[in-house]
Scaffold this active site. Sequence first.
Site, PDB file in Angstrom:
ATOM      1  N   LYS A 146       0.821  -1.215   0.000  1.00 33.47           N
ATOM      2  CA  LYS A 146       0.000   0.000   0.000  1.00 33.47           C
ATOM      3  C   LYS A 146       0.856   1.266   0.000  1.00 33.47           C
ATOM      4  O   LYS A 146       0.419   2.309  -0.476  1.00 33.47           O
ATOM      5  CB  LYS A 146      -0.956  -0.019   1.177  1.00 33.47           C
ATOM      6  CG  LYS A 146      -1.811  -1.296   1.177  1.00 33.47           C
ATOM      7  CD  LYS A 146      -3.223  -1.092   1.506  1.00 33.47           C
ATOM      8  CE  LYS A 146      -4.144  -2.254   1.168  1.00 33.47           C
ATOM      9  NZ  LYS A 146      -3.626  -3.620   1.336  1.00 33.47           N
TER      10      LYS A 146
HETATM   11  C1  LIG Z   1      -4.199  -4.737   0.728  1.00 32.70           C
HETATM   12  C2  LIG Z   1      -3.379  -5.961   0.609  1.00 32.70           C
HETATM   13  C3  LIG Z   1      -3.666  -6.982  -0.328  1.00 32.70           C
HETATM   14  C4  LIG Z   1      -4.898  -6.924  -1.221  1.00 32.70           C
HETATM   15  O1  LIG Z   1      -4.804  -5.934  -2.201  1.00 32.70           O
HETATM   16  P1  LIG Z   1      -6.124  -5.458  -2.989  1.00 32.70           P
HETATM   17  O2  LIG Z   1      -5.703  -4.251  -3.717  1.00 32.70           O
HETATM   18  O3  LIG Z   1      -7.144  -5.184  -1.933  1.00 32.70           O
HETATM   19  O4  LIG Z   1      -6.526  -6.579  -3.886  1.00 32.70           O
HETATM   20  C5  LIG Z   1      -2.815  -8.067  -0.420  1.00 32.70           C
HETATM   21  N1  LIG Z   1      -1.739  -8.178   0.396  1.00 32.70           N
HETATM   22  C6  LIG Z   1      -1.438  -7.236   1.309  1.00 32.70           C
HETATM   23  C7  LIG Z   1      -0.258  -7.442   2.190  1.00 32.70           C
HETATM   24  C8  LIG Z   1      -2.230  -6.090   1.452  1.00 32.70           C
HETATM   25  O5  LIG Z   1      -1.920  -5.167   2.376  1.00 32.70           O
END
Ligand SMILES: *Cc1c(COP(=O)(O)O)cnc(C)c1O
Length: 481
Positions: A121
């Site tokens: 993120k």
């Molecule tokens: C948010 C997240 C995901 C999922 O990503 P999306 O964009 O919601 O599909 C997968 N792995 C981690 C570690 C995350 O923080």
Amino acid sequence: MRYISTRGQSPAQGFCDILLGGLAPDGGLYLPESYPQITRAELDAWRGLSYADLAYAILSKFITDIPAGDLKAICQKTYTPQVYCYTRAGSNANDITPVTWLNQNRLGLQELSNGPTLAFKDMAMQLLGNLFEYVLKQRGESINILGATSGDTGSAAEYAMRGKDGVTVFMLSPDGKMSAFQRAQMYSLQDENIYNLAVRGMFDDAQDIVKAVSNDAAFKAKYRIGAVNSINWGRVAAQIVYYFQGYFLATQHNDQQVAFCVPSGNFGNICAGHIARQMGLPIAKLILATNENNVLDEFFSTGVYRPRGTAETHVTSSPSMDISKASNFERFIFDLVGRDAAKVRELWAKVDAGGAFDLNGTPYWADIAKYGFASGSSTHADRLNTIREVWVQYQLLIDTHTADGVKVAQEQIKLLPEGIAMVVLETAQPAKFAETIQEAIGQLPQPPKGLEHLETLPQRVEVIDPDVNVVKAFIQQHVAV
Ligand SMILES: *Cc1c(COP(=O)(O)O)cnc(C)c1O
């Protein structure tokens, strides 16, 4: 570049106009009115660019209402090896998202979790922090971001917004329910514009409070309440860049193709991959990996999209993928139904009423192959096995979400022609999920260099009752004037 809503009943807007908001007024999600097409000459010119310059080259196609020099400076400030510094030993931090091969030129990991909160993120949120600060300053405005988190999103937002002029963050988290590392990450921030509120209750209680505040239109307007959730278009746009970077790092020349395998929850990450592919990046396959919460695997295998209720949502050891409905999925369906907003409204009338839709047997489903998707899912036992196997075979430690990806990639790689590399997006670092790592390999993961003492730092958090009025009063007392 203008942005339109997937529900077709909101006016088109510029990037800066939709940056600070969430859903379009008609309840839809924003998408560019068309996807910029990349020429072969551009692809050739982009190979070898620094990550920041590549980000500028791509984002300048989507962001046409910020002067070129300013956008370039924002990209250069964001994508530095100092910000994305928690690289795996042996990887090149200058690549920002380095690729580590398990099998040379066949199966690789693309490190997306080298930013301050050790999850992917940060790739988008760090850019968003700088864009917010820039746009607010231009407009002489300020914003109060209110959110609820069970871990990754809240900390990424706080690290992106800390110390930013014009931005104050109020982040609700469930008291005592996050890992010690995640708590330390958030609560040790001492910045004056960051407020951590630990709610006596579960994540859903925190989420309900955020919804209640957002539904109070007068309060929302008076206190300029905003959000940075996963449907924010700016986040999706920023994520497109690392698909290009992954392609360049995993291939030698632009006649090659790659496949990406993406651990998925809200369909935000892989939605950016879909857009990169629509722009003309040579992606052979986009492989979607889920955990036990397999709503999306079910769709790509059957054509049925059936969001689940909370009771049917599993709590798993890859918690950031524990979703009941995929908030970004509407963006892909909009493209799949030929950008027919009336069709999207018809399908989401069912979803929003708690139902499901089935595209099997429709002309849309007959078209699905041209989008290149495949999918699979995994279980807790699969994650443990995969983490152990990768550790024993390659001496590399991966986190639980990445393990979901590697498990599905190993199934799908058998179907991939020789000469096409499979790149698994590494979405978090193992240190965030120490308990499951210990269960898998019998020892605790080392925190990355520089974060060894995180859990001993003083913490700044208010513990509150799960009461919307308490949160409103807190915001009233602490908003910047
Ligand atoms: C948010 C997240 C995901 C999922 O990503 P999306 O964009 O919601 O599909 C997968 N792995 C981690 C570690 C995350 O923080």
